[in-house]
Write a protein that holds these residues in place. Structure first.
Motif, PDB file in Angstrom:
ATOM      1  N   THR A  86      42.306  73.381  20.504  1.00  0.00           N
ATOM      2  CA  THR A  86      43.124  72.300  19.947  1.00  0.00           C
ATOM      3  C   THR A  86      42.458  71.691  18.721  1.00  0.00           C
ATOM      4  OG1 THR A  86      44.053  71.789  22.116  1.00  0.00           O
ATOM      5  CG2 THR A  86      44.202  70.061  20.444  1.00  0.00           C
ATOM      6  N   GLN A  87      41.169  71.392  18.816  1.00  0.00           N
ATOM      7  CA  GLN A  87      40.465  70.772  17.691  1.00  0.00           C
ATOM      8  C   GLN A  87      40.398  71.703  16.489  1.00  0.00           C
ATOM      9  OE1 GLN A  87      39.667  67.526  17.479  1.00  0.00           O
ATOM     10  NE2 GLN A  87      40.779  67.518  19.408  1.00  0.00           N
TER      11      GLN A  87
ATOM     12  N   ALA B 287      48.239  67.716  18.533  1.00  0.00           N
ATOM     13  CA  ALA B 287      47.397  68.134  19.662  1.00  0.00           C
ATOM     14  C   ALA B 287      48.219  68.260  20.945  1.00  0.00           C
ATOM     15  CB  ALA B 287      46.256  67.134  19.860  1.00  0.00           C
TER      16      ALA B 287
ATOM     17  N   SER C 201      42.544  74.032  15.773  1.00  0.00           N
ATOM     18  CA  SER C 201      43.912  74.120  15.253  1.00  0.00           C
ATOM     19  C   SER C 201      44.299  72.871  14.471  1.00  0.00           C
ATOM     20  CB  SER C 201      44.895  74.360  16.397  1.00  0.00           C
ATOM     21  OG  SER C 201      44.625  75.616  16.988  1.00  0.00           O
TER      22      SER C 201
ATOM     23  N   PRO D  13      40.691  75.146  25.969  1.00  0.00           N
ATOM     24  CA  PRO D  13      41.806  74.481  25.286  1.00  0.00           C
ATOM     25  C   PRO D  13      41.411  73.297  24.398  1.00  0.00           C
ATOM     26  CG  PRO D  13      41.900  74.103  27.659  1.00  0.00           C
ATOM     27  CD  PRO D  13      40.820  75.101  27.414  1.00  0.00           C
ATOM     28  N   SER D  14      40.390  72.550  24.769  1.00  0.00           N
ATOM     29  CA  SER D  14      39.978  71.419  23.918  1.00  0.00           C
ATOM     30  C   SER D  14      39.443  71.923  22.584  1.00  0.00           C
ATOM     31  CB  SER D  14      38.904  70.574  24.614  1.00  0.00           C
ATOM     32  OG  SER D  14      39.429  69.962  25.765  1.00  0.00           O
TER      33      SER D  14
ATOM     34  N   GLY E 243      47.911  75.956  23.926  1.00  0.00           N
ATOM     35  CA  GLY E 243      46.646  75.586  24.557  1.00  0.00           C
ATOM     36  C   GLY E 243      46.414  76.242  25.892  1.00  0.00           C
TER      37      GLY E 243
ATOM     38  N   PHE F  84      50.392  71.323  20.686  1.00  0.00           N
ATOM     39  CA  PHE F  84      49.579  72.541  20.782  1.00  0.00           C
ATOM     40  C   PHE F  84      49.193  72.804  22.234  1.00  0.00           C
ATOM     41  CE2 PHE F  84      45.613  74.852  20.950  1.00  0.00           C
ATOM     42  CZ  PHE F  84      45.855  75.910  20.082  1.00  0.00           C
ATOM     43  N   LEU F  85      48.731  71.771  22.931  1.00  0.00           N
ATOM     44  CA  LEU F  85      48.315  71.953  24.324  1.00  0.00           C
ATOM     45  C   LEU F  85      49.473  72.387  25.211  1.00  0.00           C
ATOM     46  CD1 LEU F  85      45.796  69.027  24.817  1.00  0.00           C
ATOM     47  CD2 LEU F  85      45.311  71.467  25.000  1.00  0.00           C
TER      48      LEU F  85
END
Length: 198
Positions: free
Chosen positions: A90-91, A72, A93, A86-87, A80, A75-76
């Motif tokens: 991320t989840q 995470a 992904s 973005p949250s 992201g 990714f961010l």
């Protein structure tokens, strides 16, 4: 430092041995003796790192959490920033990544559920935090939660070999769930269709 590295290597060996035992024999056959035999170390060596079988299960779950927390963050930092949500991105992904290593995720969770369901409380609490973040950043929180839930469905049906989709189709649907512009159009239309205040 050398002892610390050796100790961590042994811990990881024990965790992998536990996953192997669960995979081959099922979670009910996971014992300290079985782990020791699978890892090729003494029972005392396992007990030095994990006092109980529950401690091994907790380590399995923690190992998964640590792995996905790092994913995470990476990714961010990289992709992201490209997303308007973005949250959520991320989840989704993370769930996609979990389909690429289904054995370890499924076995860790199934092992924990079968032995001590309360071990999943931490996962539920983390999900609650993630859902709140997804809702807070989304212009259409309900649609965002549906996207997240759809991604979870893709993961869980894959983990239990129940997914009727090919790997390519599943990847296509993950791409679709991550396609922000496609999902923002319904939110714009929804906003336009609201009756004007009098």
């Amino acid at each position: 430092m050398e002892n610390t590295a050796r100790s961590e290597k042994t811990r990881q060996l024990i965790i992998q041995a536990a996953l192997s035992v669960i995979s081959r024999d099922g979670a009910t056959r996971l014992t300290i003796d079985a782990i020791a035999k699978e890892a090729g170390i003494s029972k005392g060596g396992v007990l030095h790192h994990f006092r109980t079988k529950q401690a091994v299960l907790i380590a399995l779950l923690d190992n998964q959490r640590t792995q996905y927390a790092k994913f995470a963050r990476d990714f961010l930092e990289n992709k992201g920033k490209e997303s308007s949500e973005p949250s959520l991105a991320t989840q989704i992904s993370i769930l996609r990544e979990a389909t690429k290593q289904p054995q370890s995720v499924a076995l860790a969770i199934l092992g924990a559920i079968s032995e001590q369901p309360s071990l999943l409380d931490g996962l539920r609490a983390a999900d609650a935090v993630n859902i709140a973040a997804i809702r807070n950043e989304s212009p259409d929180p309900e649609l965002a939660i549906l996207r997240w839930t759809a991604a979870r469905g893709l993961l869980w049906t894959s983990l239990f070999n129940m997914c009727p989709l090919t790997d390519e189709e599943r990847e296509h649907y993950f791409d679709l769930l991550l396609n922000d512009p496609r999902w923002q159009e319904p939110a714009r239309k929804k906003g336009k269709s609201k009756p004007a205040a009098k």
